[in-house]
Write an enzyme that holds these catalytic residues in place. Sequence first.
Site, PDB file in Angstrom:
ATOM      1  N   LYS A 221      39.974   7.168  67.811  1.00 26.10           N
ATOM      2  CA  LYS A 221      40.516   8.352  68.476  1.00 26.10           C
ATOM      3  C   LYS A 221      41.415   7.993  69.664  1.00 26.10           C
ATOM      4  O   LYS A 221      41.437   6.872  70.158  1.00 26.10           O
ATOM      5  CB  LYS A 221      39.385   9.285  68.895  1.00 26.10           C
ATOM      6  CG  LYS A 221      38.808  10.052  67.712  1.00 26.10           C
ATOM      7  CD  LYS A 221      37.941  11.217  68.119  1.00 26.10           C
ATOM      8  CE  LYS A 221      37.588  12.079  66.906  1.00 26.10           C
ATOM      9  NZ  LYS A 221      36.745  13.222  67.274  1.00 26.10           N
ATOM     10  N   ARG A 255      30.258   8.204  62.621  1.00 23.23           N
ATOM     11  CA  ARG A 255      31.301   8.587  61.659  1.00 23.23           C
ATOM     12  C   ARG A 255      32.445   7.588  61.797  1.00 23.23           C
ATOM     13  O   ARG A 255      33.027   7.456  62.870  1.00 23.23           O
ATOM     14  CB  ARG A 255      31.769  10.009  61.941  1.00 23.23           C
ATOM     15  CG  ARG A 255      32.762  10.564  60.932  1.00 23.23           C
ATOM     16  CD  ARG A 255      33.034  12.038  61.215  1.00 23.23           C
ATOM     17  NE  ARG A 255      33.967  12.597  60.256  1.00 23.23           N
ATOM     18  CZ  ARG A 255      35.292  12.623  60.417  1.00 23.23           C
ATOM     19  NH1 ARG A 255      35.826  12.103  61.523  1.00 23.23           N
ATOM     20  NH2 ARG A 255      36.075  13.150  59.506  1.00 23.23           N
TER      21      ARG A 255
END
Length: 280
Positions: A221, A255
Site C-alpha cells: 500500500k 492479506r
Amino acid sequence: MIVELGPHRYDVTTRALVMGILNRTPDSFYDAGRYWSFDDFLAKAAQLVAEGADVLDVGGVKAGPGPDVTETEEMDRVVPAVEALRRRFDVPVSVDTWRASVARESYAAGAVVGNDISGFADPDYLWVAAEAGASVVACHVRLAPRVADPEPVYDDLVGEVRRFLSERAHWAVAAGIPPERVLLDAGHDLGKTPPMSTELLRRADELCDLGFPVFLSVSNKGFLGTLTGAEVGDRREATLAAHALGVGLGCRVLRAHDVAGTRRVADFMSAVLQQRREYR
C-alpha cells in the site's frame, strides 16, 4: 483465539492465516490487470495455493476511484471465479465486495467470507452473511469505497477507528454471526494519510484488544511507499516487515500479494510466539 471460515476452524492463538489476493479487475493498483484473463487468474490462484495460502480473496472492483462498475459487471467478474476456485482448491474463498447482492451470489457459488471495505454500509450485508453462515470482515472507512478522501481529519484517530470497528462487530453479532466469524480491519490508506496508516499499524494491538480477530490489509500500500520511498512494485520487504510487526502485535489474518514471503513470515512469527508461550 479462534477464527472460523466456513467449515474450517483455526486456532490463531499463535498462528496467522495468509489470505492470497486475486484481482478480477483490469485496473487494480498493484497488478494493473495482469491476471485479467480467466486462464491467467486460475494459474495465479494455483500458484498462491501452492505457496501456502490459507484463504483466497477475490475482488471485482478496486477500492480506489475509477470507472463505474455496475452490480451486474461485478457479479460477472467474481461469481464464476468463486465457482472455479471452489471446484479446484480445498481452501476457503473470500469475496471482496461491499454489495450484499454480490455477496449473496458469491456465497451460493461457494464463498465463505465477505470482505467489505465499506463498514457494512449496505443494510442487507450482514443478514445475507448470517443466512449463508459466512464470516465477515468489518473495515473502517471514513467516507465510502471509491470516494477520494485526500485530507481526512480525525480528533482521535485510533479511538475513532476502535469505536467504529467495535460498533460494526457488534452489529454483526446482533445479526447472528458468531464472534469467531467476525474480523476487524483498520482500513489502512482508506480515508487515512500515510502517517495515519502508519500509526494504525504501530498501534494494531489496540484493535486486537477489542476481542475479535484482526485482519491486516497493508500489502504494497501507499503508506509503505511513503515510508520507504519505494514505488508500488518495489515494496515487498516493507510489506513483509509490516506483516511481521502486525503478527507480533496480535493481527491474525494477513492479506497478501506475495503469499510465499508472507507464509514464511507468518510461520516464523508463529514459532516465536509458540516458544514464548512454552517458555512462560
